[in-house]
Design a protein around this motif. Structure first.
Motif, mmCIF file in Angstrom:
data_model
loop_
_atom_site.group_PDB
_atom_site.id
_atom_site.type_symbol
_atom_site.label_atom_id
_atom_site.label_comp_id
_atom_site.label_asym_id
_atom_site.label_seq_id
_atom_site.Cartn_x
_atom_site.Cartn_y
_atom_site.Cartn_z
ATOM 1 N N ASP A 22 -46.229 -45.505 -12.549
ATOM 2 C CA ASP A 22 -47.178 -46.497 -12.850
ATOM 3 C C ASP A 22 -48.032 -45.998 -14.190
ATOM 4 O O ASP A 22 -48.624 -44.992 -13.989
ATOM 5 C CB ASP A 22 -48.184 -46.628 -11.686
ATOM 6 N N ILE A 23 -47.732 -46.774 -15.143
ATOM 7 C CA ILE A 23 -48.150 -46.110 -16.405
ATOM 8 C C ILE A 23 -49.199 -46.938 -17.299
ATOM 9 O O ILE A 23 -49.006 -48.205 -17.371
ATOM 10 C CB ILE A 23 -46.745 -45.884 -17.310
ATOM 11 N N GLU A 24 -50.321 -46.034 -17.592
ATOM 12 C CA GLU A 24 -51.359 -46.848 -18.406
ATOM 13 C C GLU A 24 -51.224 -46.097 -19.820
ATOM 14 O O GLU A 24 -51.130 -45.005 -20.067
ATOM 15 C CB GLU A 24 -52.626 -46.406 -17.960
ATOM 16 N N THR A 25 -51.161 -47.183 -20.960
ATOM 17 C CA THR A 25 -51.193 -46.676 -22.362
ATOM 18 C C THR A 25 -51.976 -47.812 -23.146
ATOM 19 O O THR A 25 -52.833 -48.435 -22.391
ATOM 20 C CB THR A 25 -49.882 -46.784 -22.966
ATOM 21 N N ALA A 26 -52.219 -47.350 -24.235
ATOM 22 C CA ALA A 26 -53.182 -48.425 -25.334
ATOM 23 C C ALA A 26 -52.413 -49.562 -25.156
ATOM 24 O O ALA A 26 -53.421 -50.627 -25.463
ATOM 25 C CB ALA A 26 -53.391 -47.710 -26.478
ATOM 26 N N GLN A 27 -51.395 -49.982 -24.945
ATOM 27 C CA GLN A 27 -50.593 -51.008 -24.862
ATOM 28 C C GLN A 27 -50.802 -51.930 -23.507
ATOM 29 O O GLN A 27 -50.316 -53.002 -23.670
ATOM 30 C CB GLN A 27 -49.084 -50.820 -25.396
ATOM 31 N N GLY A 28 -51.440 -51.258 -22.522
ATOM 32 C CA GLY A 28 -51.369 -52.048 -21.243
ATOM 33 C C GLY A 28 -50.919 -51.094 -20.067
ATOM 34 O O GLY A 28 -50.824 -49.877 -20.259
ATOM 35 N N SER A 29 -50.740 -51.805 -19.207
ATOM 36 C CA SER A 29 -50.423 -51.020 -17.932
ATOM 37 C C SER A 29 -48.915 -51.808 -17.201
ATOM 38 O O SER A 29 -48.929 -53.097 -17.266
ATOM 39 C CB SER A 29 -51.370 -51.458 -16.511
ATOM 40 N N SER A 30 -48.324 -50.865 -16.788
ATOM 41 C CA SER A 30 -46.824 -51.254 -16.398
ATOM 42 C C SER A 30 -46.921 -51.861 -14.712
ATOM 43 O O SER A 30 -45.945 -52.567 -14.572
ATOM 44 C CB SER A 30 -46.142 -50.114 -16.461
ATOM 45 N N GLY A 31 -47.783 -51.348 -14.135
ATOM 46 C CA GLY A 31 -47.678 -51.629 -12.529
ATOM 47 C C GLY A 31 -46.472 -50.569 -12.049
ATOM 48 O O GLY A 31 -45.974 -49.743 -12.852
ATOM 49 N N GLY A 93 -49.804 -42.056 -14.265
ATOM 50 C CA GLY A 93 -50.360 -41.318 -15.453
ATOM 51 C C GLY A 93 -50.979 -42.304 -16.389
ATOM 52 O O GLY A 93 -50.716 -43.539 -16.459
ATOM 53 N N LYS A 94 -51.635 -41.680 -17.305
ATOM 54 C CA LYS A 94 -52.589 -42.540 -18.454
ATOM 55 C C LYS A 94 -52.450 -41.646 -19.702
ATOM 56 O O LYS A 94 -52.919 -40.562 -19.735
ATOM 57 C CB LYS A 94 -53.968 -42.646 -18.200
ATOM 58 N N TYR A 95 -51.949 -42.357 -20.749
ATOM 59 C CA TYR A 95 -51.576 -41.638 -22.077
ATOM 60 C C TYR A 95 -53.039 -42.023 -22.874
ATOM 61 O O TYR A 95 -53.647 -42.963 -22.869
ATOM 62 C CB TYR A 95 -50.501 -42.234 -22.704
ATOM 63 N N HIS A 96 -53.154 -40.842 -23.778
ATOM 64 C CA HIS A 96 -54.297 -41.107 -24.947
ATOM 65 C C HIS A 96 -53.805 -41.659 -25.837
ATOM 66 O O HIS A 96 -52.449 -42.136 -26.138
ATOM 67 C CB HIS A 96 -54.604 -39.428 -25.135
ATOM 68 N N ARG A 102 -51.583 -36.805 -22.076
ATOM 69 C CA ARG A 102 -51.641 -37.788 -21.016
ATOM 70 C C ARG A 102 -52.332 -37.184 -19.719
ATOM 71 O O ARG A 102 -52.398 -35.869 -19.555
ATOM 72 C CB ARG A 102 -50.236 -38.214 -20.532
ATOM 73 N N ASP A 103 -52.808 -37.889 -19.008
ATOM 74 C CA ASP A 103 -53.474 -37.399 -17.737
ATOM 75 C C ASP A 103 -52.724 -37.931 -16.622
ATOM 76 O O ASP A 103 -52.409 -39.062 -16.498
ATOM 77 C CB ASP A 103 -55.057 -37.975 -17.477
ATOM 78 N N THR A 104 -52.614 -36.959 -15.822
ATOM 79 C CA THR A 104 -51.903 -37.277 -14.443
ATOM 80 C C THR A 104 -52.905 -37.743 -13.388
ATOM 81 O O THR A 104 -53.924 -37.059 -13.306
ATOM 82 C CB THR A 104 -50.887 -36.270 -13.714
#
Length: 319
Positions: A22-31, A93-96, A102-104
């Motif tokens: 489940d990934i969060e980036t500046a472009q959005g979230s994947s789910g 995780g979330k990317y800077h 990235r933060d887990t």
């Protein structure tokens, strides 16, 4: 009627995670989305003439459509153990904004915690074995089950195993031919701040070659008393860098699986294919780009990349 020639494909054994991310980036979230090192490596390998098998473990929550996807791509999944009353490895995780950090947020090992890999008889004599990023003792267990020495054993690892299982990791490194790690991992493993010096120290541990990934700065191959720098493909818009390194390793492996010899020269060209495959991976969340990629897209980007790198080297040496 002309005689038909049957080309026997070489076998590639892949051990790695098959997971949900489940990934969060500046472009959005994947789910919740398909991920895992074994998945990325296998999907990249599937674009080459090789017979591959993934050794992994999933829980009863793992969707059949994802098994079907791998099978459709020609990847054997019979060695993916399904523990019906367990849950699949999950990472959030979330990317800077700069992508390098990235933060887990969540890590759930679930069935992976007690993973005991079992290599099928069919794949105990692979041409290439790829040891994805797992505990060194799991990687060792796979090597111990092989009946013959592969033409190449490719290893991936990470800082965590250097912190918690360094001696086990060094014992595995002694048995491999090629290490593929990033620049920070190379510095930690070697204790050196210079990548040139780091490569020298790591090569002393046993492998013939080391490929150091440097993100947007490309990758460098060391071995045979020489080195080779390759720039990254200039992706216009990065969506998600997760899995780029594994996809690089998969493209590298896929190309090498089609070669008769694995040496410095073939590795240089293999890095080109690894770079191309990784460039597709980062253009969407998780494995989505790799799931729908076709050979014409790869050929087009390969042509574009070779033109760009020719210009890169011309500019560099004609100053």
């Amino acid at each position: 009627m002309k005689n038909q020639i049957t080309v026997k494909m070489k076998k590639t054994l892949i051990v790695g995670t098959v997971a949900y991310d489940d990934i969060e980036t500046a472009q959005g979230s994947s789910g919740r989305i398909l991920g895992g090192s074994g998945t990325y490596i296998a999907l990249a390998c599937s674009h080459f003439k090789t017979l591959s098998s993934v050794v992994s473990v999933v829980g009863g929550d793992f969707e059949q459509r994802h098994i079907d996807l791998l099978n459709k791509k020609g990847v054997k999944t019979s060695s993916i153990e399904i523990i019906s009353n367990g849950k699949t490895f999950y990472w959030k995780g979330k990317y800077h904004k700069n992508w390098n950090k990235r933060d887990t947020i969540i890590t759930e090992l679930n069935v992976l915690e007690k993973f005991n890999p079992v290599v099928s008889e069919e794949f105990k004599n692979p041409f290439i074995a790829v040891l994805g990023n797992l505990h060194p003792l799991v990687q060792k267990s796979v090597l111990d089950q092989l009946k013959t020495n592969p033409k190449a054993i490719i290893l991936d690892t990470m800082n965590f195993w250097m912190d918690t299982a360094l001696e086990d990791l060094k014992n595995v490194i002694k048995r491999v031919n090629i290490i593929v790690i990033n620049d920070e991992e190379a510095k930690q493993l070697s204790g050196k701040t210079s990548l040139v010096e780091a490569s020298k120290e790591i090569l002393k541990l046993g492998p013939q070659y080391i490929i150091i990934k440097k993100g947007e700065n490309g990758a460098t191959l060391f071995g045979d008393n020489q080195h080779f720098n390759l720039p990254a493909f200039p992706v216009k818009k990065v969506i998600d860098p997760t899995g780029a390194g594994d996809t690089f390793a998969g493209g590298l492996t896929g190309f090498l699986s089609e070669q008769e010899e694995i040496n410095f020269r073939s590795l240089k060209e293999a890095m080109v294919y690894g770079t191309i495959m990784a460039s597709f991976c980062v253009e969407n969340f998780g494995t989505l780009s790799m799931e729908n990629l076709d050979k014409q897209e790869i050929s087009n980007r390969l042509r574009e990349y070779k033109n760009k790198t020719q210009n890169f080297f011309k500019k560099r040496f004609n100053k």
